[in-house]
Design a protein around this motif. Sequence first.
Motif, mmCIF file in Angstrom:
data_model
loop_
_atom_site.group_PDB
_atom_site.id
_atom_site.type_symbol
_atom_site.label_atom_id
_atom_site.label_comp_id
_atom_site.label_asym_id
_atom_site.label_seq_id
_atom_site.Cartn_x
_atom_site.Cartn_y
_atom_site.Cartn_z
ATOM 1 N N THR A 100 7.857 88.501 32.103
ATOM 2 C CA THR A 100 8.453 87.522 33.004
ATOM 3 C C THR A 100 9.958 87.527 32.854
ATOM 4 O OG1 THR A 100 8.666 85.192 33.507
ATOM 5 C CG2 THR A 100 8.163 85.758 31.224
ATOM 6 N N GLN A 101 10.649 87.125 33.896
ATOM 7 C CA GLN A 101 12.096 86.961 33.801
ATOM 8 C C GLN A 101 12.441 85.561 33.316
ATOM 9 O OE1 GLN A 101 13.987 89.225 33.500
ATOM 10 N NE2 GLN A 101 14.397 90.528 35.291
ATOM 11 N N ARG B 264 13.209 82.550 31.127
ATOM 12 C CA ARG B 264 13.635 82.428 29.732
ATOM 13 C C ARG B 264 12.701 81.447 29.033
ATOM 14 N NH1 ARG B 264 17.645 83.925 32.363
ATOM 15 N NH2 ARG B 264 19.549 84.963 31.648
ATOM 16 N N ILE B 265 12.104 81.859 27.939
ATOM 17 C CA ILE B 265 11.206 80.984 27.186
ATOM 18 C C ILE B 265 11.776 80.797 25.789
ATOM 19 C CG2 ILE B 265 8.814 80.556 26.569
ATOM 20 C CD1 ILE B 265 8.045 82.926 28.295
ATOM 21 N N PHE C 74 5.096 96.904 26.146
ATOM 22 C CA PHE C 74 5.665 97.217 27.459
ATOM 23 C C PHE C 74 5.000 98.422 28.103
ATOM 24 C CE2 PHE C 74 9.905 95.223 26.192
ATOM 25 C CZ PHE C 74 9.730 94.143 27.028
ATOM 26 N N ALA D 189 13.174 84.290 23.716
ATOM 27 C CA ALA D 189 14.572 84.689 23.557
ATOM 28 C C ALA D 189 15.402 84.084 24.669
ATOM 29 C CB ALA D 189 14.683 86.208 23.592
ATOM 30 N N PRO D 190 16.691 83.874 24.372
ATOM 31 C CA PRO D 190 17.567 83.303 25.404
ATOM 32 C C PRO D 190 17.840 84.299 26.518
ATOM 33 C CG PRO D 190 18.843 83.971 23.502
ATOM 34 C CD PRO D 190 17.401 84.142 23.136
ATOM 35 N N GLN D 191 17.463 85.548 26.315
ATOM 36 C CA GLN D 191 17.770 86.589 27.285
ATOM 37 C C GLN D 191 16.501 87.159 27.907
ATOM 38 O OE1 GLN D 191 20.506 87.361 28.426
ATOM 39 N NE2 GLN D 191 21.918 86.366 26.997
ATOM 40 N N PRO D 192 16.544 87.431 29.212
ATOM 41 C CA PRO D 192 15.403 88.130 29.794
ATOM 42 C C PRO D 192 15.376 89.575 29.291
ATOM 43 C CG PRO D 192 17.166 87.977 31.396
ATOM 44 C CD PRO D 192 17.606 87.186 30.183
ATOM 45 N N ILE D 193 14.332 90.292 29.635
ATOM 46 C CA ILE D 193 14.155 91.646 29.135
ATOM 47 C C ILE D 193 14.004 92.607 30.301
ATOM 48 C CG2 ILE D 193 13.145 90.997 26.940
ATOM 49 C CD1 ILE D 193 10.501 90.888 28.153
ATOM 50 N N PRO D 194 14.164 93.884 30.021
ATOM 51 C CA PRO D 194 13.980 94.824 31.128
ATOM 52 C C PRO D 194 12.564 94.724 31.664
ATOM 53 C CG PRO D 194 14.249 95.996 29.034
ATOM 54 C CD PRO D 194 14.489 94.552 28.758
#
Lengths: 323, 323, 323
Positions: A72-73, A75-76, A162, C45-50
Amino acid sequence: MAEEEIFDQCQNPAIRLDRRREDLHKVVNQLTKTCLSGDCFEHLAPQPIPLRDNTIAIIKQARKLIFPGYFTQTRIDPVNLKYYLGQELSELHEMLGNQIILAIRHDCLRYHDSCVNCEERGLDAASDFVKQLPKLRQILATDVNAAIEGDPAAKSVDQVIFSYPGLFAISIYRMAHQLHHLKVPLLPRMMTEYAHNLTGIDINPGAHIAESFFIDHGTGIVIGETTRIGKRVRIYQGVTLGALSLPRDAGESLRNTRRHPTIEDEVIIYAGATILGGKTIIGARSVIGGNVWLTSSVPPDTKVLQKTQQPIYCEGGICPTQE
Amino acid sequence: MAEEEIFDQCQNPAIRLDRRREDLHKVVNQLTKTCLSGDCFEHLAPQPIPLRDNTIAIIKQARKLIFPGYFTQTRIDPVNLKYYLGQELSELHEMLGNQIILAIRHDCLRYHDSCVNCEERGLDAASDFVKQLPKLRQILATDVNAAIEGDPAAKSVDQVIFSYPGLFAISIYRMAHQLHHLKVPLLPRMMTEYAHNLTGIDINPGAHIAESFFIDHGTGIVIGETTRIGKRVRIYQGVTLGALSLPRDAGESLRNTRRHPTIEDEVIIYAGATILGGKTIIGARSVIGGNVWLTSSVPPDTKVLQKTQQPIYCEGGICPTQE
Amino acid sequence: MAEEEIFDQCQNPAIRLDRRREDLHKVVNQLTKTCLSGDCFEHLAPQPIPLRDNTIAIIKQARKLIFPGYFTQTRIDPVNLKYYLGQELSELHEMLGNQIILAIRHDCLRYHDSCVNCEERGLDAASDFVKQLPKLRQILATDVNAAIEGDPAAKSVDQVIFSYPGLFAISIYRMAHQLHHLKVPLLPRMMTEYAHNLTGIDINPGAHIAESFFIDHGTGIVIGETTRIGKRVRIYQGVTLGALSLPRDAGESLRNTRRHPTIEDEVIIYAGATILGGKTIIGARSVIGGNVWLTSSVPPDTKVLQKTQQPIYCEGGICPTQE
């Protein structure tokens, strides 16, 4: 040549246009007639049916809950995690419930006179599935670790989650197996065939597979409906866990009998090996070599190798061209 | 280690930014120059070309007509059936016509001086295809029944139509074969490669395959361009119906010759078998065992088995590790 | 039977509804707890991922530049070509840069204390990739020509570029290998697994493959991380270039060692051949026959055939049913 033939066809646009119209009209009539005369496989029903796209959406939704933050995009973080999970879970429950209802109702209308409580039964099955998610996550974590252990090319846990087709196929199989266990029609196989499409790994929802299962590469793997696989088993691409040869009319006679092998704990099966038959048992900790062909049992702690014949080396290519 | 190396690269953001701009500029010039100098494979043309996505849309549209009600959320009943079919059919005709026109025009511009009647020829080919739909539906119904007969794991006709990769690949092959027969360029192979992508089953549009064809599992199956398959044949995953070894310059010399085998009626070919050569004929009702390797003909009613060598069983794993 | 069992479950809708609500609530709590207790694989995480979808978008964007006009509806001609390429290239640079930044940052946060210059490093890596596009196009042109040369069924260059899974997989491998070479984490394998999904061809981004590489059919091919392949090599479906058998704890011990074979120039490897081991070298211009099993080196100009045993022919099907 192809072109010329097409050229020859190119006369009298006007006439052709009319003819095309008539043709379409005729075809519609034929298609309608054959269908109403029960001469085709149709699905004429007051109810829609489960769709592949919705099934895929369910799989993706479930993965969001099993591996939070990976797919997901959004932020968690530890603060919003619970709200995120709560939100995604109720969505999953609804999506899944709806599809199960359609599947059950479809089955009822088709194979039974009446259809009782389809709604209730669908939502209950969805709840029963959802209640298994924590366990599902636990066992899938063991599968992820098995990949790290088993593959020198694995760079990180993230890469496995992934990118690894084996884990992808196993995740979907484990979901589908739950629904299969809950006697949900149609959906389980739709799910595993989605994994089969993407990975070339064909695991029947009916198979039983214990924890820490690792599939490397995976393309061409077939794991049949009545297969049983123990803990910490590792298998490679092109492995078949299948049935012995079937008579022409196999379909009916063999339904619901044990046709596929048993693989005990910690067995490794290398690429292209074929293991067939419902009475075949591969004993714990045995290693089955690449391309080995087995239709009988193997005791525990055994290594089985295909006696590879010395290939023929031909100088200057003077030898029977067989391949 | 990877990380450190990247760290080392991180100097002078400002300079780097300018350099990046220049770099992009340079690359554009290179890409343009090499292309105009004919030094790349480009498709500079006043006309667009057929696209994979449109081809896929055509396949899905055709399936709606072949199996009405299975691949749509639209509620269909005996009353609206005809309107539904009429609507979907004219859509199919238009979509298909447009793509065929693009394909023909593309071919004309590229390999011929002039292009005559591309529009007409495209629409006619689309009509000729559409007129075959009733027959296509008939023969695909025999394929569905063959799956039920041949697979003990098959739970219902619906499951076969919804989920079986074999039926999916066969459906698309039968459509593509029609277009191939109508000498439509490009599209047929685009279609079968879409099926190949999803199922791992690679059937060349040129192959001839009669009714009641069943493919189980299917991943890794290759059926070559000049193969001929009779009625009620059943094949399993990993079967190759291929050509004998080719010289380096094979491409030209062998185009349009018979290079692939003939499989007569009611033959069964088990997983991993390889049958090669344009002169190889597998006689009616013969059974080819798993992993059998054949480059010569087999008489009717013969069973051919791979003489499986006794594998080597090693105690305590003390044996040459070859796999 | 399934049905009946489900029927039995259908009591007291009201009660069940409440129970379902509670159930969902419980599941959310369990999923949250296990996650915060580090008992699951999460990515908080505070950042999204690819994301896979973005990675696929990058691949498609790059193909637009490598084969201009083939994968777009935009009309391109010598006049607008440069603007088109300029536009598409800066888009590619931006898309790619963003994903690389996410990948680097993800890696930093996870496996390092601090994260320096992720932005810069990401954009630079994207530039370095983009600068390789002209070369990438050159070498891919040699791969296209190799397909025409090697496949009698190839109808045109366009068909190869539109439809051939081998070229598709090689294109993506060559992009991924570039990023792998630039030490970009996560993305390279995401790319090659996308190709693996669609084609059944599994080429590890780490492998080294020279120009004019042709893969026919391709399903089931595995090319391991440390494989080296020379110029003008041709391989067929089901070929494995793999590692010798691994001990249970293989993962760690063997990381970063040479485990896969070396294939020298102009070698042909037919369907189903298996070549294993980091010390195995197949000499230039050698031909490896179908299903050959090799774990040792072969001198140049050698033809290696699997000594195919005469299969057993049984009259009237009276012979041990082994398959």
